[in-house]
Design a protein around this motif. Structure first.
Motif, PDB file in Angstrom:
ATOM      1  N   LEU A 518      23.867  61.636  58.994  1.00 42.07           N
ATOM      2  CA  LEU A 518      23.430  60.895  60.174  1.00 42.07           C
ATOM      3  C   LEU A 518      24.389  60.582  61.224  1.00 42.07           C
ATOM      4  O   LEU A 518      25.583  60.297  60.527  1.00 42.07           O
ATOM      5  CB  LEU A 518      22.544  59.700  59.969  1.00 42.07           C
ATOM      6  CG  LEU A 518      21.346  60.089  58.733  1.00 42.07           C
ATOM      7  CD1 LEU A 518      20.469  58.585  58.547  1.00 42.07           C
ATOM      8  CD2 LEU A 518      20.353  61.150  59.612  1.00 42.07           C
ATOM      9  N   SER A 519      24.350  60.465  62.156  1.00 40.77           N
ATOM     10  CA  SER A 519      25.208  60.295  63.189  1.00 40.77           C
ATOM     11  C   SER A 519      24.766  59.612  64.497  1.00 40.77           C
ATOM     12  O   SER A 519      23.472  59.503  64.659  1.00 40.77           O
ATOM     13  CB  SER A 519      26.015  61.431  63.691  1.00 40.77           C
ATOM     14  OG  SER A 519      25.104  62.354  64.583  1.00 40.77           O
ATOM     15  N   SER A 520      25.593  58.862  65.234  1.00 35.06           N
ATOM     16  CA  SER A 520      25.470  58.283  66.388  1.00 35.06           C
ATOM     17  C   SER A 520      26.674  58.185  67.319  1.00 35.06           C
ATOM     18  O   SER A 520      27.677  58.596  66.772  1.00 35.06           O
ATOM     19  CB  SER A 520      24.942  56.752  66.243  1.00 35.06           C
ATOM     20  OG  SER A 520      25.969  56.034  65.806  1.00 35.06           O
ATOM     21  N   ASN A 521      26.371  58.210  68.619  1.00 37.77           N
ATOM     22  CA  ASN A 521      27.804  58.199  69.499  1.00 37.77           C
ATOM     23  C   ASN A 521      27.705  57.006  70.284  1.00 37.77           C
ATOM     24  O   ASN A 521      26.695  56.304  70.658  1.00 37.77           O
ATOM     25  CB  ASN A 521      27.776  59.340  70.196  1.00 37.77           C
ATOM     26  CG  ASN A 521      26.569  59.595  71.146  1.00 37.77           C
ATOM     27  OD1 ASN A 521      26.063  58.888  72.007  1.00 37.77           O
ATOM     28  ND2 ASN A 521      25.524  60.853  70.968  1.00 37.77           N
ATOM     29  N   VAL A 522      28.845  56.725  71.164  1.00 37.53           N
ATOM     30  CA  VAL A 522      28.937  55.646  71.967  1.00 37.53           C
ATOM     31  C   VAL A 522      29.681  56.118  73.046  1.00 37.53           C
ATOM     32  O   VAL A 522      30.561  57.283  73.041  1.00 37.53           O
ATOM     33  CB  VAL A 522      29.870  54.514  70.985  1.00 37.53           C
ATOM     34  CG1 VAL A 522      31.159  54.896  70.943  1.00 37.53           C
ATOM     35  CG2 VAL A 522      29.900  53.376  71.992  1.00 37.53           C
TER      36      VAL A 522
END
Length: 775
Positions: A518-522
């Motif tokens: 799972l990933s997320s970005n900023v």
């Protein structure tokens, strides 16, 4: 012998006889012959009148007192009468006739008889007779007995004729029904009227051991609570024996049919019949005791009775309920399904009734519930979705409570651990990072740490950081910045120049090592912070070569007239580019003034003949940086008496200057408008970049798409930062007598600014050449 008979009832003074007549004695001779009467016995009762010869009663006669014996019925008083001259002696008998003046009388007030209750009917018992001092028919003639179902009498006559009575038992006695009989015996004489006397006959019935001991009940049911202390009274047996004395003196004992355990548990007092607790009572071990008790009297022929006692032990709430964990599943995955059974628990209580009824519960607000099954079994099931990141483990306390009074309880705590599932994306503390980087930074410098957090565990928590690639002016982000894949430290790979690159906008992704990952970005916004690394550049007055500007001014110029306007540009940021002006050198300080903000040089007074024709003014332009940077310009000012042709055009200068006399107002309005347009441009650019719109290849080369396209370059590489400088440049060039033209470049957003001499009115001294600026 002379015989007289007198009744006993004669009163005192009554004449009994006239002795003179009876003895044929002349009364007159009685005195002379001296009659003398000697009463031989009881002379106090009789006396003689010596003058008349009458015998009379001197004291009332009591025949029974005179004649105490009853052998004969006759009672006499004897007298002897003597007469002298001649001597004669007479014997007289005075018979006292009995009257019924005495009632029969018993020698005692009561006659006590002791009769055994075993005496047979028909038995007779002699009674003492009554005594009556009267005689004959006036004596006791018969007896009467009061009414009785058990007794009667028979009257007997003795040899002397006396009467007496025998008491006869006509019905058997029972002491237990009546232990004493009170009878009245009456003796009656034969007088007229008859007299009587009475005596009490008290018959004491003597006991025989003819009654066996008897209990109130044949079976006693007794209840006693368990754990009763030793010595506690269970029951007080009270057997009764209707007999008395030793025949009713009882002793108690267990029969041979009483179990040994019962005799060990309970004590029987042989004298009182009390049964007390002898050993510990426990309902759960033994709850019913049976015993047989015998009560025996101490008579010669002992008799006994018996009873059965059933002692029931009542349960007390003295046992804590028990919990037994039959199965418990731990750890479990945090995504376990709702209604899954994770534990099976059984509960029990050795007590009975409500004391043995138990309830199981777990703490409220837990994502579990209990589901009851038969035989006191409970299933613990999941009632709500679990989340290890919120609660990694649960201490589940099972509490079981019975319904006794007071209730007892027990508890047991089990720990349920949750296994991690990769159900959480990495999380940055901020969704947008603004990082300010000072220009002229060293390559490889740490800009910031952009660490994300993943609440999962182990490989689900291990994060790797990436810069999402994108190109800006044919340059990829990975060539400008670098991020440590393990900890998110962001580094600059090159030195930045504020005057060339203002900011950068890109994304950083954090990806965990779960399966699937799972990933997320900023979003990261790098802002290049300006340093004061550029000195001001003086753009007005225009000078083609060197730093000396030569100007001519009529000597008749009025006070307050504008001589020149110094304009300096600084390509640094607004703070560092704020320029102030000062005179560094001035030929006559009383002649000219310099506005430190606008750079305007004006006359403070009119020229006089004493003033030098040539004035030298050195102006320094200093920015607001720390330390401050500066630039200087030297203005050689010559005064002329008459106006040349070129000055005919200059006459327009004040008019032209008047057009811009309120330049500060226009500069403020223009600066505000341009700033607003710049802000709109930046926001639109960010939106476009977030949508990953690729910059057009037709656009001119640029380091950063966010940088305003308004930035321009003058021919000598001096940056023009905004439209304010365009107006300043316009003013400066116009003051030189040049025409300034601004036109857009083909296929672009920049402008070409051309500065050419005016077609007419040019000063001969003006050697300014045409110039072109890109804006």
């Amino acid at each position: 012998v002379t015989h007289y008979s007198i009744p006993e009832e004669l009163k005192e003074g009554s004449v009994v006889a006239n002795l003179a007549n009876d003895l044929s004695v002349d009364v007159t001779s009685l005195i002379r012959r001296k009659m003398r009467v000697d009463i031989i016995a009881n002379k106090k009762y009789l006396d003689v009148n010596k003058e008349t010869g009458e015998l009379y009663i001197a004291e009332k006669i009591d025949r029974e007192h005179i004649c105490t014996t009853k052998w004969t019925s006759s009672c006499y008083l004897k007298l002897e009468v003597t007469l002298e001259n001649p001597l004669r002696i007479f014997n007289i008998e005075l018979e006292i006739l009995d009257m019924n003046d005495n009632a029969p009388q018993f020698r005692r007030d009561a006659i006590h008889l002791d009769l055994s209750e075993s005496t047979s009917a028909g038995e007779r018992f002699s009674l003492s007779n009554a005594v009556d001092p009267d005689v004959g028919s006036n004596s006791v003639s018969t007896y009467h007995l009061s009414e009785s179902e058990h007794f009667n009498i028979e009257v007997q006559t003795g040899r002397d004729g006396s009467k007496f009575a025998d008491l006869i038992l006509k019905k058997a006695l029972d002491r237990e029904q009546q232990e004493m009989h009170n009878l009245i015996l009456t003796a009656v004489d034969g007088g007229k009227p008859p007299r009587s006397g009475t005596v009490s006959i008290i018959v004491h019935v003597l006991d025989t051991n003819d009654n066996a001991p008897l209990f109130d009940k044949s079976i006693y049911n007794v209840k006693i609570t368990e754990n009763s202390p030793i010595g506690s009274l269970v029951i007080d047996l009270n057997a009764t024996d209707l007999d008395e004395g030793s025949n009713s003196d009882l002793s108690y004992s267990y029969s041979l049919y009483t179990p040994e355990k019962t005799q060990e548990t309970f004590y029987l007092n042989p004298s009182t019949g009390e049964i007390t607790v002898k050993g510990m009572l426990n309902y759960e071990d033994f709850n019913i005791y049976d015993m047989e008790v015998i009560a025996a009297d101490r008579g010669i022929n002992s008799l006994s009775g018996q009873c059965t006692i059933k002692i029931q032990i009542e349960d007390m709430n003295d046992n804590h309920p028990e919990i037994s964990i039959k199965s418990f599943q731990s750890p479990v995955s945090e995504n376990i399904d709702v209604d899954t059974v994770i534990a099976v628990v059984s509960v029990s209580d050795k007590d009975s009734g409500n004391n043995g009824v138990v309830d199981l519960r777990i703490p409220n607000n837990m994502p579990f519930k209990l589901r009851e099954s038969p035989d006191n079994f409970y299933k613990l099931v999941v009632s709500e979705p679990l989340d290890r990141e919120k609660v990694p483990e649960y201490d589940i306390t099972f509490t079981v409570t019975d319904r006794g009074s007071p209730p007892l309880s027990d508890n047991e705590t089990m720990t349920l651990q949750l296994l991690d599932v990769n159900d959480n994306v990495p999380h940055f503390p901020q969704s947008f990072y603004t990082i300010r980087v000072m220009e002229n930074n060293a390559p490889g410098a740490l800009l910031s740490s952009l660490s994300a957090f993943d609440p999962d565990l182990h490989e689900n928590q291990y994060l790797v950081y990436f810069i999402l690639e994108k190109e800006i002016a044919n340059t990829s982000m990975s060539m400008l910045f670098s991020i440590n894949p393990e900890n998110g430290n962001l580094y600059a790979l090159k030195t930045f120049d504020y005057e060339m690159e203002k900011d950068f906008l890109f994304h950083i992704e954090a990806r965990d090592s779960g399966s699937p990952p799972l990933s997320s970005n900023v979003t990261v916004h790098i802002i290049i912070v300006d340093q004061n690394d550029n000195a001001p550049v003086i753009v007005s007055p225009w000078r083609a070569h060197g730093s000396v500007v030569e100007e001519k001014i009529p000597r008749s110029t009025d006070k307050g007239s504008l001589v020149a306007k110094v304009i300096a540009l600084d390509v640094d940021s607004v703070h560092n580019s704020r320029v102030t002006y000062q005179f560094l050198q001035v030929t006559d300080a009383s002649l000219f003034s310099l506005d430190q903000y606008s750079g305007e040089i004006r006359t403070m007074r009119m020229f006089s003949y004493k003033d030098s024709r040539h004035q030298r003014l050195v102006v320094v332009a200093k920015d607001n940086g720390d330390p401050a940077l500066s630039a200087t310009v030297t203005i050689k000012l010559s005064t002329v008496e008459t106006a040349v042709k070129a000055y005919s055009d200059m006459t327009e200068v004040p008019l032209e200057y008047d057009i811009f006399s309120d330049l500060n107002l226009y500069l403020v309005i223009g600066l505000g408008s341009v700033s607003f347009l710049l802000l709109i441009t930046i926001l639109v650019t960010i939106v476009l970049k977030c949508q990953k719109v690729k910059p057009s290849k037709a656009a001119p080369p640029c380091r950063n798409s966010v940088i305003s396209e308004r930035n321009s370059t003058i021919a000598d590489s001096t940056l023009v930062s905004n439209d304010a400088y365009w107006y300043s440049l316009f003013l400066a060039e116009t003051r030189k007598g040049k025409l300034v033209v601004r036109q857009p470049m083909p296929k672009g957003s920049r402008y070409i600014v051309s500065s050419i001499p005016r077609s007419t009115g040019m000063s001969e001294t003006s050697d300014s050449a045409p110039s072109t600026l890109q804006v």
